[in-house]
Design a protein around this motif. Structure first.
Motif, short mmCIF file in Angstrom:
data_model
loop_
_atom_site.label_atom_id
_atom_site.label_comp_id
_atom_site.label_asym_id
_atom_site.label_seq_id
_atom_site.Cartn_x
_atom_site.Cartn_y
_atom_site.Cartn_z
N PRO A 14 28.54 -48.98 29.42
CA PRO A 14 28.47 -48.20 30.67
C PRO A 14 29.73 -47.35 30.87
CG PRO A 14 29.02 -50.47 31.18
CD PRO A 14 28.86 -50.40 29.68
N ILE A 15 30.03 -46.55 29.86
CA ILE A 15 31.25 -45.73 29.90
C ILE A 15 30.89 -44.27 29.60
CG2 ILE A 15 33.55 -45.35 28.93
CD1 ILE A 15 33.58 -48.32 28.11
N ILE A 16 31.29 -43.40 30.51
CA ILE A 16 31.08 -41.96 30.36
C ILE A 16 32.42 -41.33 30.04
CG2 ILE A 16 30.35 -39.85 31.55
CD1 ILE A 16 28.59 -41.59 33.37
N GLN A 17 32.43 -40.43 29.06
CA GLN A 17 33.66 -39.69 28.75
C GLN A 17 33.74 -38.53 29.71
OE1 GLN A 17 32.85 -36.92 25.81
NE2 GLN A 17 34.25 -35.75 27.08
N GLY A 18 34.82 -38.47 30.48
CA GLY A 18 34.97 -37.43 31.49
C GLY A 18 35.04 -36.06 30.85
N ALA A 19 34.49 -35.08 31.58
CA ALA A 19 34.54 -33.70 31.09
C ALA A 19 35.93 -33.16 31.31
CB ALA A 19 33.53 -32.86 31.84
N LEU A 38 28.56 -42.34 26.79
CA LEU A 38 27.98 -41.01 26.99
C LEU A 38 29.07 -39.96 26.79
CD1 LEU A 38 25.39 -39.39 27.80
CD2 LEU A 38 26.49 -39.13 30.03
N GLY A 39 28.91 -39.17 25.72
CA GLY A 39 29.82 -38.07 25.46
C GLY A 39 29.40 -36.86 26.28
N ILE A 40 30.39 -36.12 26.76
CA ILE A 40 30.10 -34.96 27.61
C ILE A 40 30.85 -33.74 27.09
CG2 ILE A 40 30.45 -33.99 29.92
CD1 ILE A 40 29.55 -36.44 31.10
N ILE A 41 30.13 -32.64 26.97
CA ILE A 41 30.77 -31.37 26.64
C ILE A 41 31.11 -30.67 27.95
CG2 ILE A 41 30.36 -29.06 25.69
CD1 ILE A 41 28.77 -30.48 23.45
N ALA A 42 32.36 -30.23 28.07
CA ALA A 42 32.79 -29.56 29.29
C ALA A 42 32.47 -28.07 29.20
CB ALA A 42 34.30 -29.75 29.49
N GLY A 43 31.69 -27.59 30.17
CA GLY A 43 31.39 -26.15 30.21
C GLY A 43 32.64 -25.36 30.60
N GLY A 44 33.45 -25.92 31.48
CA GLY A 44 34.65 -25.22 31.94
C GLY A 44 34.29 -23.82 32.40
N GLY A 67 25.80 -35.30 27.27
CA GLY A 67 25.94 -34.71 28.61
C GLY A 67 26.62 -33.36 28.56
N LEU A 68 26.34 -32.55 29.60
CA LEU A 68 27.04 -31.27 29.79
C LEU A 68 27.59 -31.27 31.20
CD1 LEU A 68 27.75 -28.35 28.87
CD2 LEU A 68 25.55 -27.63 29.85
N ASN A 69 28.86 -30.90 31.35
CA ASN A 69 29.47 -30.81 32.68
C ASN A 69 29.52 -29.36 33.13
OD1 ASN A 69 32.33 -30.27 34.22
ND2 ASN A 69 31.34 -32.12 34.93
N ILE A 70 29.09 -29.15 34.37
CA ILE A 70 29.18 -27.83 34.98
C ILE A 70 30.31 -27.87 36.01
CG2 ILE A 70 27.90 -25.98 36.13
CD1 ILE A 70 26.48 -26.96 33.60
N MET A 71 31.36 -27.10 35.73
CA MET A 71 32.49 -26.99 36.66
C MET A 71 32.11 -25.88 37.64
SD MET A 71 35.55 -25.99 37.80
CE MET A 71 36.24 -24.69 36.78
N LEU A 72 31.89 -26.26 38.90
CA LEU A 72 31.20 -25.35 39.82
C LEU A 72 32.05 -24.17 40.29
CD1 LEU A 72 29.32 -28.23 41.60
CD2 LEU A 72 28.25 -26.43 40.22
N LEU A 73 33.36 -24.19 40.00
CA LEU A 73 34.19 -23.03 40.32
C LEU A 73 34.09 -21.97 39.22
CD1 LEU A 73 37.44 -24.89 41.50
CD2 LEU A 73 35.86 -23.61 42.95
N THR A 93 26.63 -33.62 34.48
CA THR A 93 27.57 -34.00 35.52
C THR A 93 28.15 -32.71 36.08
OG1 THR A 93 29.53 -34.15 34.08
CG2 THR A 93 28.17 -36.14 34.30
N THR A 94 28.61 -32.78 37.34
CA THR A 94 29.20 -31.58 37.94
C THR A 94 30.56 -31.94 38.51
OG1 THR A 94 28.25 -31.99 40.13
CG2 THR A 94 26.93 -30.68 38.57
N GLY A 95 31.41 -30.93 38.69
CA GLY A 95 32.72 -31.16 39.28
C GLY A 95 33.13 -30.00 40.15
N ALA A 96 34.06 -30.28 41.06
CA ALA A 96 34.73 -29.26 41.85
C ALA A 96 33.79 -28.50 42.78
CB ALA A 96 35.50 -28.30 40.94
N GLY A 97 32.76 -29.17 43.30
CA GLY A 97 31.89 -28.50 44.25
C GLY A 97 30.59 -29.23 44.49
N ASN A 98 29.67 -28.53 45.16
CA ASN A 98 28.36 -29.08 45.54
C ASN A 98 27.28 -28.41 44.69
OD1 ASN A 98 25.91 -29.62 46.76
ND2 ASN A 98 26.68 -29.39 48.84
N PRO A 99 26.61 -29.16 43.81
CA PRO A 99 25.63 -28.56 42.89
C PRO A 99 24.22 -28.44 43.47
CG PRO A 99 25.87 -30.87 42.39
CD PRO A 99 26.79 -30.60 43.56
N GLY A 100 24.11 -28.57 44.81
CA GLY A 100 22.81 -28.62 45.48
C GLY A 100 21.82 -27.57 45.01
N LYS A 101 22.29 -26.33 44.80
CA LYS A 101 21.34 -25.24 44.50
C LYS A 101 20.70 -25.37 43.12
CE LYS A 101 24.64 -21.71 42.91
NZ LYS A 101 24.92 -20.28 42.80
#
Ligand code: TUI
Length: 315
Positions: A14-19, A38-44, A67-73, A93-101
């Motif tokens: 149960p370990i995720i690699q942070g983006a 879970l490996g994650i590619i950072a979109g940055g 996994g793919l991370n979407i940095m919302l900024l 996974t998402t970071g730095a914001g609200n991915p609601g849309k």
């Protein structure tokens, strides 16, 4: 170790690699996924075609979930959000914001969505929007952070939502993982610990600074800009803190000029003078390079042993 997170994501540990932007590329993400996390590619802020290539290269190295991370900024967030769908990414996974849309489109595509949250309010909003789980990240972590610590944020998020919670920020060994599980987390996300792995492609200088770091080696800059960032103390963070002491339009402009592109300078060039070496507070615990497989296995085994024997220690 079985939790709702291992079941949800189809992983062994149960370990995720942070983006981590510029850092979490195909070698690292594939190594973590192949080893059972879970490996994650950072979109940055990278162009879509660069990330598409990273996904293809990771897929060539492992057939496990990715996994793919979407940095919302990111100015490319819309395109990266669509890329996750086009490339049949299993987890976003998402970071730095609200991915609601983006949520409805991702759910429609069968993608598991785990937003990173730094507050109870956003955790609740994300659950209502259909998040499969949330990642509660405390300010011990590296990079862009919120205001709460993991110790305070995690149990409050656990109480506020019914979906599984993943703990992040300040976790790099079995003790941290066991503590997070005791507080109600069903998985952990770790970033800094993976900087000190053989598979991580950052500059030798970056790894050296992480391995040399102590408990008080990181500092938070960028508060006046509204985007606080934790990184290892370097000449650049010292300059930033000096400029931030009396914020004005002019110093904010100087800060922007000094920090633009500085993460890439750390990751690719190992530029000590001009780079931003993002890292969590737990870097002080890391003293040697290891394999991703060793990180996942040792952390989980140690957490299991601690959880099994904890009661006896206090008798
Ligand atoms: O996103 C991260 N860590 C990051 S992003 C990044 S790139 C960057 N570089 C400089 C400035 C800003 C970004 C480097 N590290 N972690 C997840 C995270 N999300 N931490 C904090 C948050 C967060 C903060 C506020 C999420 C949502 C939020 O509010 C959203 C809202 O609308 O309520």
């Amino acid at each position: 170790m079985k939790t709702r997170i291992t079941e949800l994501l189809g992983i062994e540990y149960p370990i995720i690699q942070g983006a981590m932007a510029w850092i979490a590329e195909h070698h690292l993400a594939a190594a973590v996924s192949q080893a059972g996390g879970l490996g994650i590619i950072a979109g940055g802020a990278a162009p879509v075609e660069v990330i598409r290539e990273e996904i293809h290269k990771a897929r060539a190295l492992t057939d496990k979930p990715l996994g793919l991370n979407i940095m919302l900024l990111s100015p490319n967030a819309d395109d990266l959000a669509q890329l996750a769908i086009d490339e049949h990414i299993e987890v976003v996974t998402t970071g730095a914001g609200n991915p609601g849309k983006y949520m409805a489109a991702w759910k429609q595509a069968g993608i598991k969505v785990l937003p990173v949250v730094a507050s109870v309010a956003l955790a609740k909003r994300m659950e209502r929007a259909g998040a499969d789980a949330v990642i509660a990240e405390g300010m011990e972590g590296g990079g862009h952070i919120g205001e709460s610590t993991t110790m305070a944020l995690l149990p409050q998020v656990v109480d506020a939502v019914s979906v599984p919670v993943v703990a992040a920020g300040g976790i790099a060994d079995g003790r941290g993982m066991a503590a997070a599980l005791l507080m109600g987390a069903e998985g952990v996300q770790c970033g800094t610990v993976f900087l000190a792995t053989n598979e991580c492609q950052i500059s030798d200088k970056y790894k050296e600074l992480v391995l040399k770091a102590s408990d008080i080696s990181t500092v938070v800059t960028g508060r006046p800009s509204g985007h606080p960032v934790r990184a290892l103390k370097t000449p650049l963070t010292r300059k930033c803190l000096e400029l931030e002491r009396v914020p004005s339009d002019q110093t904010l402009e100087e800060l922007e000029a000094a920090t633009a592109g500085s993460l890439r300078k750390a990751v690719q060039d190992g530029n000590y003078e001009e780079g931003t070496f993002m890292s969590g507070q737990i870097a002080g615990m890391l003293t040697e390079l290891r394999s991703c497989e060793d990180v996942l296995h040792t952390m989980t085994e140690s957490a299991e042993t601690l959880l099994k024997t904890a009661f006896d220690r206090f008798r």
